[in-house]
Design a protein around this motif. Structure first.
Motif, short mmCIF file in Angstrom:
data_model
loop_
_atom_site.label_atom_id
_atom_site.label_comp_id
_atom_site.label_asym_id
_atom_site.label_seq_id
_atom_site.Cartn_x
_atom_site.Cartn_y
_atom_site.Cartn_z
N LEU A 49 13.34 -18.42 -11.43
CA LEU A 49 14.08 -18.73 -10.22
C LEU A 49 13.91 -20.20 -9.83
N GLU A 53 16.73 -23.23 -9.54
CA GLU A 53 16.90 -23.98 -8.31
C GLU A 53 16.74 -25.47 -8.53
N SER A 215 10.22 -22.47 0.39
CA SER A 215 9.69 -21.67 -0.71
C SER A 215 8.41 -22.29 -1.29
N PRO A 227 15.37 -16.21 -3.36
CA PRO A 227 16.26 -17.29 -3.83
C PRO A 227 17.04 -17.94 -2.68
N LEU A 230 19.26 -20.98 -3.66
CA LEU A 230 20.41 -20.57 -4.45
C LEU A 230 21.46 -19.88 -3.58
#
Length: 306
Positions: A49, A53, A215, A227, A230
């Motif tokens: 992930l 990103e 994050s 996410p 995203l």
């Protein structure tokens, strides 16, 4: 497609030129400024992930989109070859930085450095969203340098060139995703030019970048596995979609057609008549508005990106 005049982008274009050189500069900046290395050390590229990103937001994003659409010339095949040449430099450089990241990490207090990494991402997001705000913010490399000094821990030095193979895999993958994004833009360029508003995409990319530090720091209920960036980037793509742009482009082309093209060649007699006189009032007002919108900058020096 919108024709944005972001001062930072214009300054960068004047320094390095157009086309492939400009794309190489844009995609290599995260490596030169240390932003990519900082994200690896902070753990932002420690899973699939995070790899996606960082690839889309750091190596891709609005700058890459705008350069490929507005500055690169030639056929799709020609643009794709040039993008692959840029990728042949960016991808190995990203892999090298990912390989030496464990060595740098052993010298730092990660708790402190992660905060500086989040701060530099916020600074980049602010610069992307507003050139006016960006003029008052320090250079990202300065923030990273301060973070290295503040978190320096000489007693923990450990030579670990490739102690974390996944760092190399995810770091290389992030660069590959950025190059793939540029290739996709080149392939769908004719459609994107008439259907994507670059200004909206630029601002949305800045918001997605601003979400990324949440994050990294895992603030509140955020665990770093969501996410968020995203999702924001996906919403940005939807909001930047502007199919009316294709109609506007056709209208502009029709309005700028020569009389001969519009009348099927019957305008030659008009051209030979040497009719002179003042411009219509509407044309004069349009010309004045055009001059007022770009004081001190010639049209040849403007770049329709960012």
């Amino acid at each position: 497609m919108s024709a944005s005049r972001h001062p930072i982008a214009l300054r960068l274009e004047r320094q390095v030129g157009e086309g492939t050189r400009l794309l190489a500069t844009v995609m290599a900046l995260p490596l030169l400024d240390g932003i990519f290395a900082a994200l690896i050390i902070a753990g932002a590229v420690s899973d699939i992930l995070g790899m996606v990103e960082v690839g889309l937001l750091i190596f891709g994003g609005s700058a890459t989109l705008a350069v490929v659409l507005a500055e690169m010339e030639g056929s799709r095949t020609h643009r794709a070859k040039n993008i692959l040449l840029v990728g042949a430099v960016v991808v190995p450089a990203a892999a090298l930085q990912a390989a030496i990241a464990p060595t740098i990490e052993s010298l730092l207090n990660l708790v402190i450095f992660e905060r500086f990494a989040a701060l530099v991402i916020l600074a980049i997001a602010a610069k992307t969203a507003s050139a006016t705000i960006g003029e008052y913010l320090p250079n990202p490399s300065v923030i990273i340098g301060l973070g290295l000094v503040a978190s320096f821990r000489p007693g923990g030095f450990e030579l670990a060139f490739v102690s974390e193979p996944m760092y190399v895999a995810y770091g290389t993958g992030a660069a590959l995703i950025g190059v793939s994004f540029a290739l996709a833009v080149a392939m769908f360029g004719p459609w994107l030019r008439g259907n994507v508003d670059i200004d909206r995409f630029r601002f949305g990319s800045a918001v997605a970048l601003g979400v990324l530090p949440l994050s990294i720091l895992q603030i509140g209920p955020i665990t770093g596995e969501e996410p968020l960036a995203l999702v924001v980037l996906g919403i940005t793509g939807l909001l930047a979609f502007n199919p009316e742009g294709a109609m506007d482009a056709e209208a502009v082309e029709t309005a700028t057609e020569t009389p001969a093209a519009a009348d099927g060649g019957n305008a030659e007699s008009l051209a030979d008549s040497d009719v002179e006189g003042p411009l219509p009032e509407e044309a004069t007002e349009d010309a004045q508005r055009s001059e007022e919108s770009s004081p001190g900058i010639e049209d040849g020096d403007r770049a329709p990106w960012l």
